[in-house]
Design a protein around this motif. Sequence first.
Motif: not given
Length: 256
Positions: A140-163
């Motif tokens: 989930a972290f890999a896919r959600m971060t890759a799909d985030n168009l803002d930044s890798d850091t924002a994507g990974s943080i968002g993925a962790v919060v959601i999960r």
Amino acid sequence: MKYLYYLLTLGALAVTAFHYAGEPFLPASALAAVVFAAVVVCLTLFFLRRRPGIAHGVVWGFAVSGLAVELNTNMSHLLTRAGLEWLDAAGYAPLIEEVLKFLGVLLICTCVIRPRSWLDYVFVGVAVGIGFTAGENATAFARMTADNLDSDTAGSIGAVVIRLASNPLSHALFTGLSAYGLSQKQPVRWLIIAIAVHATKNLFPSLSTAFDDAIWPLLAGMVVMLAEWVATIWGVIALRKKAAADSSPVPAPAPA
């Protein structure tokens, strides 16, 4: 049978390693996956250190996590062909994942340890669920971060919060239910219950995707998630009380 358990574990680990090699990991998502897995696994091994089979449970759960994703992907294609794509993860993931995790509980409690009470079965189930969560969240972290168009850091943080918000102990809850059924000589009944609870959690997010203009699937999903959190917290408190009262010595491993 014990050698069969080790053979199946190694085979599942090989499939999972192949799966993760193909995931779109970025530095931020890889770091998030490693840190999350390290934290939850270390906490599990620490708090359940007096229980038999915990390390085996964590390894099995992680080993089948990638295998489950691969099977889920194939099942999604079958649902699409059948015109049931609106079911999404609720249509296949609960059955595949709960059966794979339950198989680990069965093998560990039969071939590796000698459970002395229903608590040992349940704690093995919890360990399997934690290991599975560590692996599933990496995907989930890999896919959600890759799909985030803002930044890798924002994507990974968002993925962790959601999960984290969606309950990182949910798989421990599901597998704990089926493990309890195994201890009570009612494995099929409780496995079906675990699958049903898992399917209920997955259903409303799937319906939210299918009916993107409707608000009721989102509200119903939030109610289910809240109920799952309540059940998880109640389960943790109940298990802690039962474990404190269970002071018998740890049994020896089962013979080969």
